[in-house]
Write a protein that holds these residues in place. Structure first.
Motif, PDB file in Angstrom:
ATOM      1  N   PHE A 904       0.829  -1.210   0.000  1.00 24.58           N
ATOM      2  CA  PHE A 904       0.000   0.000   0.000  1.00 24.58           C
ATOM      3  C   PHE A 904       0.860   1.256   0.000  1.00 24.58           C
ATOM      4  O   PHE A 904       0.601   2.213  -0.730  1.00 24.58           O
ATOM      5  CB  PHE A 904      -0.898   0.024   1.239  1.00 24.58           C
ATOM      6  N   LEU A 905       1.905   1.214   0.869  1.00 19.88           N
ATOM      7  CA  LEU A 905       2.752   2.395   1.013  1.00 19.88           C
ATOM      8  C   LEU A 905       3.616   2.639  -0.212  1.00 19.88           C
ATOM      9  O   LEU A 905       3.900   3.789  -0.555  1.00 19.88           O
ATOM     10  CB  LEU A 905       3.632   2.248   2.254  1.00 19.88           C
ATOM     11  N   ASP A 933      14.561  -6.686  14.056  1.00 19.08           N
ATOM     12  CA  ASP A 933      13.574  -7.020  13.015  1.00 19.08           C
ATOM     13  C   ASP A 933      12.642  -5.859  12.685  1.00 19.08           C
ATOM     14  O   ASP A 933      11.467  -6.077  12.379  1.00 19.08           O
ATOM     15  CB  ASP A 933      12.768  -8.246  13.423  1.00 19.08           C
ATOM     16  N   PHE A 934      13.135  -4.642  12.761  1.00 22.36           N
ATOM     17  CA  PHE A 934      12.358  -3.477  12.343  1.00 22.36           C
ATOM     18  C   PHE A 934      12.429  -3.424  10.817  1.00 22.36           C
ATOM     19  O   PHE A 934      13.217  -2.685  10.229  1.00 22.36           O
ATOM     20  CB  PHE A 934      12.930  -2.215  12.984  1.00 22.36           C
ATOM     21  N   LEU A 935      11.576  -4.224  10.171  1.00 19.01           N
ATOM     22  CA  LEU A 935      11.673  -4.474   8.734  1.00 19.01           C
ATOM     23  C   LEU A 935      11.550  -3.193   7.932  1.00 19.01           C
ATOM     24  O   LEU A 935      10.593  -2.428   8.107  1.00 19.01           O
ATOM     25  CB  LEU A 935      10.576  -5.458   8.304  1.00 19.01           C
ATOM     26  N   TYR A 936      12.506  -2.965   7.055  1.00 18.82           N
ATOM     27  CA  TYR A 936      12.540  -1.802   6.157  1.00 18.82           C
ATOM     28  C   TYR A 936      12.595  -0.475   6.930  1.00 18.82           C
ATOM     29  O   TYR A 936      12.395   0.590   6.332  1.00 18.82           O
ATOM     30  CB  TYR A 936      11.318  -1.792   5.224  1.00 18.82           C
ATOM     31  N   LEU A 941      10.772   2.529   4.731  1.00 21.75           N
ATOM     32  CA  LEU A 941       9.897   3.280   5.631  1.00 21.75           C
ATOM     33  C   LEU A 941      10.482   4.653   5.950  1.00 21.75           C
ATOM     34  O   LEU A 941       9.755   5.651   6.031  1.00 21.75           O
ATOM     35  CB  LEU A 941       9.654   2.488   6.919  1.00 21.75           C
ATOM     36  N   LYS A 942      11.789   4.711   6.129  1.00 21.05           N
ATOM     37  CA  LYS A 942      12.438   5.991   6.422  1.00 21.05           C
ATOM     38  C   LYS A 942      12.309   6.942   5.239  1.00 21.05           C
ATOM     39  O   LYS A 942      12.023   8.140   5.407  1.00 21.05           O
ATOM     40  CB  LYS A 942      13.904   5.751   6.767  1.00 21.05           C
ATOM     41  N   VAL A 949       4.522  10.720   3.271  1.00 19.48           N
ATOM     42  CA  VAL A 949       3.360   9.886   2.958  1.00 19.48           C
ATOM     43  C   VAL A 949       2.982   8.952   4.097  1.00 19.48           C
ATOM     44  O   VAL A 949       1.905   8.367   4.096  1.00 19.48           O
ATOM     45  CB  VAL A 949       3.579   9.063   1.666  1.00 19.48           C
ATOM     46  N   VAL A 950       3.868   8.791   5.100  1.00 17.09           N
ATOM     47  CA  VAL A 950       3.561   7.875   6.191  1.00 17.09           C
ATOM     48  C   VAL A 950       4.236   8.356   7.467  1.00 17.09           C
ATOM     49  O   VAL A 950       5.320   8.943   7.435  1.00 17.09           O
ATOM     50  CB  VAL A 950       4.010   6.427   5.862  1.00 17.09           C
TER      51      VAL A 950
END
Length: 1039
Positions: A904-905, A933-936, A941-942, A949-950
């Protein structure tokens, strides 16, 4: 000041040639429209094209005083065969030397295709349609129909007979059909090739010229045949040969007639309608009711045309979603601006009207614009549409002259077909794929047509094409005979299955039937809809449920039945809804229940055990009811014969085909001390498409370790070859050589927990007291508790003497695994990403070796370049991002549940970078710790957070101090509840993905937030939450 028209990044000198897909260009234009919005500009080998994609722009550009229609680059190539035909003439303003001008042609031919004239063609159209019906009837329900091919031939025959009084009269398609298809495809390709490249493609050019020769030869033959054998029939050909324009006195030359004959034969619109009807059983039922009520079994007449409102609504809605001509080019007559001065466009620039995208504009059609809903065309709604909202036949000058012809032909064909047949998809999981020439049609779309009257003909339509090629090749109603030669009692085993569990149970029943004196036939529920003359439903059960729900009385006397339902209790509101409904409706309609309904909870450890108990009741009841005898000689059901000494390998199980994708990347996302999670990218097979939120279905293989364990238990070698024969339907490959390793690797489940049924059979094979005692101990429930597989039990108990044949009958067939896609086609149209958890955990049985997840182990072992058998599966309609990017998202997930949220993102930054307004969304993500395990978290995400956008709100279960003291997603949700209230008031949509525990916790927290905000009670808040989140709250739960 005007706004610059956005444009994708370009390649120097080549422009955007690599941006547009060669085979199906309209798909690229629609994806770009989703990314860039209402307008964008492309540079295709020096040609500047502006694509307009919204209704507002299409409406403005439909002003023929400001914009005139031109022929596209594709049509410029089509002129090689069609010359100055009606829609290929270069400039319709001026007379064409030695022939009638475009205006003259139009004045002569328009009356020949007006509604009154077309009505006079009814009998000839009916003649041609009945020939198609006769063909389908003669070939029978097992025949695989290619609707696109048959409808193309139907249209060709209808046009030639009705307008030219000419018949091809061939069983096989006329060479003209293939030549026209190849010619149009190559014309599209040539439109985007530099001249120097075209000159170098000698063999392609030779084929192109040969296709033109065939087309010209055909129309010349038609014309000469008419000259040789004149007729008094006043058809279109007669008009072209004898007519004179009243204003100029000009007629049409032979060459002009030939050009227009070619033009007429580029036609067709029925395939999309058939597809949408088969994917929407409620619409199919309503249409059939309308036909049965208003026409019944009598022959359709010309008076029935345009008198079936629901049929017309279906045709209009089909053409809205699948316009035969998906785009048309125009150009400004003078320099001008669009949308009140917002965009500047210059005289003579090519503007491509993206009809396919504009007819899905949510401002006109609503948020469900991508859904098939004929009701939007009923009760005056079609007539009340804004101007130019529906343009599937083109617009204005050189709009489709044959629209009345196509409209009448389609009505006749659909009525006649549905009067006589029940249509069934060959592959119930088929999702729309396109092929494009000048028009678009569904690709690789196949059906069966079953006569509506007479004895039942059940079709074995597996729940997935991924395992279809490995099905037993025996006929469905094979008249199986026991080894003793005794005839068998017929038994129909029908299933509805998305993930494969119900299909696996059905296969077990069908296989075991031979043992109990029954001749089994297996098929989908849809294959039997309307043919029993004696949650939501699964993809291959929807038509059956719709049919059964709309029976009126006791239509099923003499039918005896039993129902076993598979479901997941985590979905409490819909758990067992469809099995319960079918069970009660069958009884209400006169069928006799021979065994109480069984229930299986896929989220429970007793899932398979529940089926075993129900199956035992089935055979006990049926053998007593029908006085059949158990055939001990048929206990195995299959026979294994070794055919090689292991020196030659058998044929590879899965040959490269259209369902094979290619691994591009496979990397670990987590730290060494955290449970392993992987990022896997795969290139999709040609023509396979997807949407953000869809699933990727994978057909895995068992871990090599477990395959070798099984082979060693039987004292064999991996290379040994064998063949399998079967007395009944089986999911094993029969009557062909296969290696033992390949068989155990890809056709059966080796790790599935044993059931009490399996223990009973193993006890019968135990040869020493110690083995019998050990198995008796397992009967106390340790099998389910420890998740011991049949293979585990055999390894622990060497005293069990079992044949390979019997071992194979105990194993379920290999199941598909579905993974949420973690990418968006706006970023990579032909590439999908998976974010998976790799299961390698201590075995519950206490065995020294860890338990390996079948699919995750398979995927983890893939390397770049490996080929994978896969298919895209559509998720529920609610689990997709909204069409409007200004609608904010609230996403809540944990672990690999991030996968669909990442998809979605990934869509939103692509839209924002294209210049569109995009809402800021909230992502609540639960995992262990930032460094584990902070995926992406430090990559995608950063970057997306930096674009605005997020807003990422993590919850670290083992480092809560780094997540505002919150350990779990629901904790962070409660802490940030003010932001949730604000997002909801802004019209957000809420998505949840994770385990059942996560989903329950999130919902409880959201209800608590609502309770606090509204000051209501628990019950009131729960009820209010259900009301206000309808169509705004979607979950995807996995275990």
């Amino acid at each position: 000041m005007t706004t610059p028209i956005p444009s994708p990044p370009a390649i120097p000198f080549l422009g955007h040639i690599a941006t547009v897909e060669k085979e199906v260009p309209i798909r690229s234009f629609c994806l770009l429209a989703e990314q860039y919005g209402e307008i964008f500009r492309l540079d295709l080998v020096g040609r500047s094209i502006i694509s307009v994609n919204s209704h507002e722009l299409v409406n403005e550009i439909s002003d023929e005083k400001r914009f005139r229609k031109i022929i596209s680059a594709n049509l410029e190539q089509v002129r090689h065969a069609a010359g100055d035909g009606l829609f290929t003439v270069l400039n319709p303003k001026y007379p064409i030397p030695q022939m009638c001008s475009y205006i003259c042609q139009d004045r002569l031919l328009m009356p020949a295709f007006n509604p009154a004239t077309v009505r006079g063609m009814f009998d000839d159209m009916m003649d041609v349609v009945l020939q198609l019906v006769l063909k389908w009837s003669r070939f029978g329900p097992q025949y695989v129909i290619d609707p696109a091919a048959d409808y193309t031939r139907l249209t060709l025959e209808a046009i030639t007979l009705c307008s030219m009084s000419y018949r091809f009269l061939q069983e096989q398609p006329h060479p003209f059909v293939q030549a026209m298809t190849d010619f149009l495809v190559e014309s599209g390709h040539r439109a985007n090739r530099p001249t120097i490249v075209k000159a170098m493609m000698r063999s392609t050019n030779a084929k192109y010229e040969e296709d033109q020769r065939i087309l010209n030869k055909t129309v010349t033959q038609i014309l000469e045949d008419r000259k040789t054998h004149p007729t008094d029939k006043k058809d279109v050909l007669h008009t072209m040969m004898t007519g004179r324009d009243k204003e100029t006195g000009l007629g049409m030359s032979d060459q002009s007639i030939k050009n227009n004959l070619v033009t007429f034969l580029i036609a067709g619109m029925l395939t999309f309608t058939t597809y949408y009807l088969l994917k929407n059983p409620e619409a199919m039922r309503k249409l059939r009711e309308e036909i049965d009520t208003k026409i019944g079994n009598r022959a359709m007449t010309a008076d029935d045309v345009h008198k079936l409102p629901y049929l017309l609504a279906i045709m209009r809605e089909s053409l809205r979603l699948g316009p035969t001509a998906p785009a048309r080019p125009v150009t400004p007559i003078e320099d001008t601006t669009l949308l009140g001065g917002k965009y500047a466009v210059h005289k003579d620039v090519t503007i491509m009207v993206n009809v396919m995208q504009a007819q899905r504009d949510p401002k006109v059609w609503g948020e469900d614009a991508n859904e098939f809903r004929p009701e939007r065309m009923l009760n005056g709604k079609f007539e009340a549409l804004p101007p130019n909202a529906w343009q599937p036949f083109g617009f204005g000058m050189r709009g489709c002259i044959g629209r009345p012809f196509a409209w009448q032909e389609a009505q006749i064909a659909l009525v006649c077909i549905l009067q006589r047949f029940d249509l069934v998809l060959q592959d119930p999981t088929y999702e729309l794929a396109l092929k494009q020439t000048l028009a678009i049609k569904p690709d690789n779309f196949y059906i069966h047509a079953m006569p509506r009257a007479g004895a039942p003909h059940l079709l074995a339509t597996p729940s997935s094409t991924l395992i279809q090629s490995d099905r037993a090749s025996v006929p469905v109603e094979s008249g199986q005979v026991a080894p003793s030669g005794a005839p068998k009692q017929p038994l129909y085993v029908l299933y509805g299955s998305n993930t494969g569990s119900s299909e696996a149970f059905a296969q077990r029943l069908a296989t075991d039937a031979t043992t109990y004196g029954f001749r089994s036939s297996i098929g989908t529920l849809d294959s039997a809809a309307g043919r029993t003359d004696r949650c939501e439903p699964a993809d291959n059960a929807a038509h059956f449920v719709e049919w059964l729900s709309n029976l009126k009385g006791g239509e099923l006397p003499g039918v005896k039945y039993g129902v076993f339902g598979c479901g997941n209790r985590d979905w409490q509101a819909t758990f067992q809804r469809i099995p319960k409904l079918c069970d009660s409706l069958l009884a209400e309609r006169g069928a006799a229940r021979v065994i109480p309904r069984g229930e299986g909870d896929a989220g429970s450890a007793e899932f398979f055990e529940a089926f075993n108990k129900w199956e035992a009741q089935v055979w006990e009841t049926l053998t007593r009811e029908y006085q059949t005898k158990t055939d001990e000689g048929a206990t195995d059901g299959i026979e294994v014969k070794m055919v090689s000494d292991g020196t030659a390998r058998a044929e590879v199980l899965r040959q490269p085909d259209a369902a094979l994708g290619t691994v591009v990347e496979n990397r670990i996302l987590t730290a060494p001390n955290a449970p392993e999670k992987r990022h896997i990218e795969l290139e999709l097979p040609k023509h396979m498409t997807y949407r953000a939120g869809d699933y990727l279905a994978i057909l895995p293989t068992n871990p090599a370790r477990d395959v070798k364990r099984a082979i060693a238990r039987f004292g064999l070698t991996p290379e040994q070859g064998l063949t399998i024969s079967s007395a009944g339907p089986t999911s094993l490959p029969i009557n062909r050589p296969i290696s033992l390793f390949t068989l155990l690797s890809g056709y059966v489940e080796l790790s599935q927990a044993a059931t009490t049924r399996d223990l009973r059979i193993l006890s019968e094979c135990a040869s020493i007291p110690e083995a019998v005692n050990a198995l008796a101990d397992l009967f106390t429930g340790k099998v389910a508790e420890k998740r011991l597989s049949v293979l585990d039990i055999l390894e622990d108990n060497p005293g069990i003497k079992i044949t390979l044949s019997r071992f194979l009958t105990l194993l379920p067939s290999m199941r598909l695994r579905q993974y949420s896609i973690a990418s968006s086609p706006l970023a990579h149209p032909q590439r999908v990403t998976l974010t998976i958890s790799v299961l390698a955990a201590p075995a519950a049985s206490g065995r020294a070796e860890p338990f390996l997840g079948v699919a995750s182990t398979y995927l983890a072992g893939l390397r770049a370049g490996d080929r994978v058998q896969l298919a895209v599966r559509a998720s529920s309609a609610a689990f997709h991002p909204p069409v409007d990017p200004t609608v904010p998202l609230v996403m809540l997930c944990a672990g690999s549940g991030l996968a669909p949220m990442r998809g979605f993102l990934e869509e939103r930054p692509a839209q924002k970078e294209a210049g569109r307004e995009v809402a800021r969304s909230l992502l609540f993500f639960g995992c262990r710790a930032p460094a584990q395990d902070f995926l992406y978290g430090e990559t995608d995400l950063k970057r997306w957070a930096g674009l605005g956008v997020v807003d990422v709100r993590p919850a670290f279960s083992r480092a809560a101090q780094d997540s505002a003291g919150c350990k779990y997603v629901q904790d962070r949700l409660w802490r940030n509840r003010a932001d949730i209230v604000q997002a909801f008031e802004a019209g957000c949509k809420i998505f949840v993905c994770g385990s059942g525990k996560v989903a329950v916790g999130v919902k409880e927290t959201l209800v608590a937030i609502l309770k606090e905000h509204s000051g209501s009670s628990d019950a009131e808040a729960t009820e209010r939450f259900a009301q206000i989140t309808k169509d705004r709250f979607a979950t995807d739960v996995f275990e």
